[in-house]
Scaffold this motif. Structure first.
Motif, mmCIF file in Angstrom:
data_model
loop_
_atom_site.group_PDB
_atom_site.id
_atom_site.type_symbol
_atom_site.label_atom_id
_atom_site.label_comp_id
_atom_site.label_asym_id
_atom_site.label_seq_id
_atom_site.Cartn_x
_atom_site.Cartn_y
_atom_site.Cartn_z
ATOM 1 N N ASN A 1 77.213 33.949 12.405
ATOM 2 C CA ASN A 1 77.650 35.136 12.145
ATOM 3 C C ASN A 1 79.332 35.223 11.735
ATOM 4 O OD1 ASN A 1 75.260 36.557 12.770
ATOM 5 N ND2 ASN A 1 75.627 36.231 14.991
ATOM 6 N N ILE A 2 79.541 35.967 10.476
ATOM 7 C CA ILE A 2 81.025 36.058 10.298
ATOM 8 C C ILE A 2 81.390 37.490 10.167
ATOM 9 C CG2 ILE A 2 82.493 35.563 8.601
ATOM 10 C CD1 ILE A 2 81.443 33.149 9.513
ATOM 11 N N LEU B 1 79.777 30.354 2.884
ATOM 12 C CA LEU B 1 79.816 29.547 4.091
ATOM 13 C C LEU B 1 79.833 28.278 3.688
ATOM 14 C CD1 LEU B 1 79.768 29.952 7.057
ATOM 15 C CD2 LEU B 1 77.287 29.374 6.959
ATOM 16 N N THR C 1 79.804 42.656 10.375
ATOM 17 C CA THR C 1 79.182 41.142 10.484
ATOM 18 C C THR C 1 78.105 41.051 9.757
ATOM 19 O OG1 THR C 1 79.981 41.537 12.822
ATOM 20 C CG2 THR C 1 78.500 39.467 12.297
ATOM 21 N N SER D 1 83.129 26.645 7.776
ATOM 22 C CA SER D 1 84.162 27.702 7.354
ATOM 23 C C SER D 1 83.693 28.634 6.453
ATOM 24 C CB SER D 1 85.163 26.621 6.594
ATOM 25 O OG SER D 1 84.609 26.102 5.506
ATOM 26 N N ALA D 2 84.366 29.696 6.380
ATOM 27 C CA ALA D 2 84.057 30.782 5.507
ATOM 28 C C ALA D 2 85.025 31.395 4.588
ATOM 29 C CB ALA D 2 83.200 31.947 6.022
ATOM 30 N N TYR E 1 88.406 31.066 7.002
ATOM 31 C CA TYR E 1 88.260 30.907 8.587
ATOM 32 C C TYR E 1 87.504 29.276 8.389
ATOM 33 C CZ TYR E 1 86.451 30.784 13.218
ATOM 34 O OH TYR E 1 86.314 30.234 14.274
#
Length: 91
Positions: free
Chosen positions: A10-11, A27, A48, A66-67, A83
């Motif tokens: 989840n991001i 992602l 989200t 990472s995103a 991120y």
């Protein structure tokens, strides 16, 4: 034996701007592409999104998740578009 597993990730993304915007969020596991999703968010809202990482074929070990949100043409501050601080271990 080879086991396939799907890992949901989840991001949360936020639109701090004054307008509804559409942008891509990608992602990665280490530097390997996992999935891309297109997001449309109204002004000053968040959502989200859930990515699914199919870990089949990946070697056992630790991976940095990472995103990255693609900057918008008029976006001046891009420091918060990435991120990369989550580690996942495949056992």
């Amino acid at each position: 034996n080879t086991f396939a597993s799907s890992l949901p990730i989840n991001i949360t993304v936020v639109n701090y701007g004054a307008y509804t915007e559409t942008f891509n969020v990608t992602l990665y596991a280490d530097e390997t592409f996992v999935e891309l999703q297109t997001v449309t968010l109204t002004s000053e809202n968040s959502t989200t999104i859930t990515f699914t990482w199919n870990t089949a074929g990946y070697a056992l070990g630790n991976y940095t998740i990472s995103a990255y949100a693609t900057p918008l043409p008029s976006e001046a501050i891009t420091d918060d578009n990435a991120y990369n601080d989550e580690t996942v271990q495949i056992l």
